[in-house]
Design a protein around this motif. Structure first.
Motif: not given
Length: 157
Positions: A13-16, A28-36, A54-66, A71-74
């Protein structure tokens, strides 16, 4: 020891937001989860309530997430759920649901992705060293070095 581990599927939902901290990289980024659900009256799929995490990533995961998440990706996020509540003076109390991510990946049920391994800084320094000899030494060489072939002396006629 008693942690709530969740696996959540949703849309970014938001850019990292990436930061270099004293403890290491963080994103960190916001994640939208909608039930269907299937609405029998309409004979169609219908969107239900949307939860935001709010999704928090640290260390190498943070680098890869960034570098990988937009935005908009599943995405699929696995991590520890932390729910915080706070009351601020003169305001209503509010709650926040955070996920301390262990893994983040694109949801391949809804699209394709191209995976690339991230180059580690120490791996680049290791490439400057000479490659070790991996061949098994010939039998009879105790020190493991290659046996040297000495040419036979030429016959004198």
């Amino acid at each position: 020891m008693n942690e709530t581990v969740v696996c959540v599927v949703g849309n970014v939902a938001t850019p990292p937001v990436y930061r270099e901290l004293a403890a290491g990289p963080s994103a960190r980024f916001r994640l939208a989860v909608t039930s269907r659900y299937w609405d029998r009256e309409k004979s169609a799929w219908t969107d239900g309530h949307t939860n935001f995490f709010t999704v928090w990533a640290n260390r190498q995961l943070a680098v890869n997430v960034a570098a990988s998440v937009e935005v908009g990706q599943p995405v699929v996020v696995q991590g520890r759920l932390k729910v915080r509540t706070e009351v601020r003076e003169g305001q209503q109390s509010w709650a926040s649901a955070d996920i301390d991510a262990v893994a983040v990946g694109h949801d391949l049920a809804r699209g394709t992705a191209l995976f690339r391994r991230a180059a580690k800084p120490e791996a680049q320094a290791a490439t400057a060293r000479p490659e070790p000899v991996w061949e098994t030494p010939p039998v009879g060489t105790p020190d493991g070095e290659q046996a040297q072939q000495h040419p036979e002396p030429a016959a004198v006629t």
